[in-house]
Design a protein around this motif. Structure first.
Motif, PDB file in Angstrom:
ATOM      1  N   GLY A  86      72.782  47.017  82.148  1.00 49.72           N
ATOM      2  CA  GLY A  86      71.977  47.927  81.489  1.00 49.72           C
ATOM      3  C   GLY A  86      71.176  46.916  80.384  1.00 49.72           C
ATOM      4  O   GLY A  86      70.507  47.388  79.747  1.00 49.72           O
ATOM      5  N   PRO A  96      79.483  43.884  70.414  1.00 50.19           N
ATOM      6  CA  PRO A  96      78.156  44.040  70.314  1.00 50.19           C
ATOM      7  C   PRO A  96      77.584  43.299  68.985  1.00 50.19           C
ATOM      8  O   PRO A  96      78.597  42.581  68.159  1.00 50.19           O
ATOM      9  CB  PRO A  96      78.073  45.823  69.981  1.00 50.19           C
ATOM     10  CG  PRO A  96      79.460  46.294  69.463  1.00 50.19           C
ATOM     11  CD  PRO A  96      80.299  45.198  70.289  1.00 50.19           C
ATOM     12  N   ARG A 135      80.727  38.006  75.242  1.00 51.86           N
ATOM     13  CA  ARG A 135      81.232  38.547  76.410  1.00 51.86           C
ATOM     14  C   ARG A 135      82.639  37.935  76.553  1.00 51.86           C
ATOM     15  O   ARG A 135      82.922  36.698  76.651  1.00 51.86           O
ATOM     16  CB  ARG A 135      80.268  38.256  77.633  1.00 51.86           C
ATOM     17  CG  ARG A 135      81.033  38.754  79.248  1.00 51.86           C
ATOM     18  CD  ARG A 135      79.844  38.423  79.951  1.00 51.86           C
ATOM     19  NE  ARG A 135      80.471  38.727  81.407  1.00 51.86           N
ATOM     20  CZ  ARG A 135      79.819  38.820  82.656  1.00 51.86           C
ATOM     21  NH1 ARG A 135      78.446  38.946  82.450  1.00 51.86           N
ATOM     22  NH2 ARG A 135      80.566  38.828  83.746  1.00 51.86           N
ATOM     23  N   PRO A 182      84.027  49.345  72.831  1.00 57.86           N
ATOM     24  CA  PRO A 182      83.362  48.034  73.429  1.00 57.86           C
ATOM     25  C   PRO A 182      82.911  48.474  74.835  1.00 57.86           C
ATOM     26  O   PRO A 182      83.687  49.113  75.657  1.00 57.86           O
ATOM     27  CB  PRO A 182      84.099  46.888  73.456  1.00 57.86           C
ATOM     28  CG  PRO A 182      85.396  47.558  73.348  1.00 57.86           C
ATOM     29  CD  PRO A 182      85.366  48.665  72.668  1.00 57.86           C
ATOM     30  N   HIS A 183      81.627  48.177  75.148  1.00 54.57           N
ATOM     31  CA  HIS A 183      81.206  48.528  76.539  1.00 54.57           C
ATOM     32  C   HIS A 183      82.183  47.507  77.632  1.00 54.57           C
ATOM     33  O   HIS A 183      82.236  46.547  77.429  1.00 54.57           O
ATOM     34  CB  HIS A 183      79.853  48.169  76.742  1.00 54.57           C
ATOM     35  CG  HIS A 183      79.357  48.387  78.341  1.00 54.57           C
ATOM     36  ND1 HIS A 183      79.315  49.518  79.052  1.00 54.57           N
ATOM     37  CD2 HIS A 183      78.943  47.225  79.057  1.00 54.57           C
ATOM     38  CE1 HIS A 183      78.964  49.429  80.097  1.00 54.57           C
ATOM     39  NE2 HIS A 183      78.659  47.788  80.283  1.00 54.57           N
ATOM     40  N   ALA A 184      82.596  48.228  78.642  1.00 55.89           N
ATOM     41  CA  ALA A 184      83.413  47.460  79.301  1.00 55.89           C
ATOM     42  C   ALA A 184      83.038  47.655  80.992  1.00 55.89           C
ATOM     43  O   ALA A 184      82.551  48.544  81.259  1.00 55.89           O
ATOM     44  CB  ALA A 184      85.073  47.989  79.478  1.00 55.89           C
ATOM     45  N   PHE A 185      83.172  46.437  81.802  1.00 55.12           N
ATOM     46  CA  PHE A 185      82.652  46.518  82.990  1.00 55.12           C
ATOM     47  C   PHE A 185      83.318  45.454  83.939  1.00 55.12           C
ATOM     48  O   PHE A 185      84.083  44.613  83.520  1.00 55.12           O
ATOM     49  CB  PHE A 185      81.241  46.325  83.146  1.00 55.12           C
ATOM     50  CG  PHE A 185      80.770  45.085  82.645  1.00 55.12           C
ATOM     51  CD1 PHE A 185      80.583  43.834  83.671  1.00 55.12           C
ATOM     52  CD2 PHE A 185      80.531  44.757  81.483  1.00 55.12           C
ATOM     53  CE1 PHE A 185      79.870  42.781  83.032  1.00 55.12           C
ATOM     54  CE2 PHE A 185      80.143  43.616  80.719  1.00 55.12           C
ATOM     55  CZ  PHE A 185      79.696  42.438  81.602  1.00 55.12           C
ATOM     56  N   LEU A 244      84.472  42.793  78.682  1.00 53.74           N
ATOM     57  CA  LEU A 244      84.033  43.797  77.465  1.00 53.74           C
ATOM     58  C   LEU A 244      83.170  43.055  76.511  1.00 53.74           C
ATOM     59  O   LEU A 244      82.993  41.853  76.530  1.00 53.74           O
ATOM     60  CB  LEU A 244      84.885  44.533  76.986  1.00 53.74           C
ATOM     61  CG  LEU A 244      86.116  43.513  76.003  1.00 53.74           C
ATOM     62  CD1 LEU A 244      85.798  43.157  74.838  1.00 53.74           C
ATOM     63  CD2 LEU A 244      87.444  44.518  75.716  1.00 53.74           C
ATOM     64  N   ARG A 250      75.748  38.773  71.091  1.00 59.09           N
ATOM     65  CA  ARG A 250      76.836  39.674  71.716  1.00 59.09           C
ATOM     66  C   ARG A 250      77.720  38.410  72.370  1.00 59.09           C
ATOM     67  O   ARG A 250      77.347  37.526  72.584  1.00 59.09           O
ATOM     68  CB  ARG A 250      76.348  40.437  72.644  1.00 59.09           C
ATOM     69  CG  ARG A 250      75.685  41.659  72.278  1.00 59.09           C
ATOM     70  CD  ARG A 250      74.946  42.536  73.277  1.00 59.09           C
ATOM     71  NE  ARG A 250      73.956  41.693  73.724  1.00 59.09           N
ATOM     72  CZ  ARG A 250      73.197  42.298  75.040  1.00 59.09           C
ATOM     73  NH1 ARG A 250      73.604  43.367  75.360  1.00 59.09           N
ATOM     74  NH2 ARG A 250      72.164  41.851  75.406  1.00 59.09           N
TER      75      ARG A 250
END
Length: 239
Positions: A239, A170, A126, A146-149, A167, A124
């Motif tokens: 996660g 994947p 980042r 996309p997963h964002a945090f 983000l 992945r």
């Protein structure tokens, strides 16, 4: 933008820095594992082959060295600028941050960039910035979101807190990113199979504008940190 045009490790003040614009990202495609691995390996091998040749690692007739290195990985200039055409294109073979226990620094460029990030299996990327990302989501076309945090940027001066927006690209995916000139960003690959295809539409213009002596990606980069951080600051994912 550069204080010293040919400085390859110029650092600007993180405390006062503000992004002049926002990065835009476009999730483009996802592939079966075998297809993604074949594409990434083929492109990464072009970079590795170039770094093993004398011609690509020495200046050509115009002083351009096609095989260079950056904090995220080794690069090869597949297409170079020429008179009347001021863009060029790089392939980057990512380092695995966990293997080296080093994260690349937050930085910006003296010219705009178009970046296509490609991942294979068990890998992945980042992507981070000091400002939120604008994500293109076209219903019926965009293949994933996309997963964002958010987290705190590491390595800031005592008493200084800067939010880092992140983000995740994947596994087995392509994600495009438009980076306006002077906007902060940071790429780190977690895993062995990741490549960037990067187009620099201002390459000759920015070199002239900044009074640089040659085309060197590191000289066209401005960092926002003095030191690199350990892998735990960019490899740890929620996660």
């Amino acid at each position: 933008m550069k204080h010293q045009p040919d400085d390859e490790n110029e650092v600007h003040d993180l405390v006062t820095f503000e992004d002049p614009d926002l990065n835009r990202v476009t999730p483009l495609a996802q592939f079966p594992e075998g297809v993604a691995l074949a594409i990434v390996e083929k492109l990464a091998n072009i970079v590795r082959q170039a770094h093993g040749t004398e011609t690509a690692t020495r200046p050509d007739e115009d002083g351009i060295v096609r095989a260079q290195s950056f904090e995220e990985g080794n690069v090869y200039m597949t297409e170079r600028p020429f008179e009347g055409y001021f863009a060029d294109r790089y392939l980057m073979d990512f380092y695995d941050v966990e293997e080296r226990d080093i994260c690349s620094r937050m930085h910006l460029h003296t010219g705009l960039r178009f970046v296509r990030m490609m991942t294979g299996p068990a890998t992945r990327i980042r992507v981070s910035s000091l400002s939120p990302f604008i994500v293109c989501d076209v219903p019926g076309v965009t293949p994933f979101v996309p997963h964002a945090f958010e987290d705190d940027l590491p390595g800031t001066p005592p008493g200084v807190q800067r939010t880092r927006y992140n983000l995740i690209v994947p596994e087995n995916s392509w994600l495009d990113m438009q980076v306006p000139r002077g906007v902060s960003h940071q790429f780190n690959a977690i895993g062995p199979n990741a490549v960037i295809d990067s187009v620099h539409p201002e390459e000759s213009i920015e070199t002239f504008r900044e009074s640089m002596s040659s085309y060197r990606m590191m000289a066209q980069t401005v960092f926002l940190a003095e030191e690199k951080e350990g892998a735990s600051t960019c490899a740890a994912l929620p996660g």
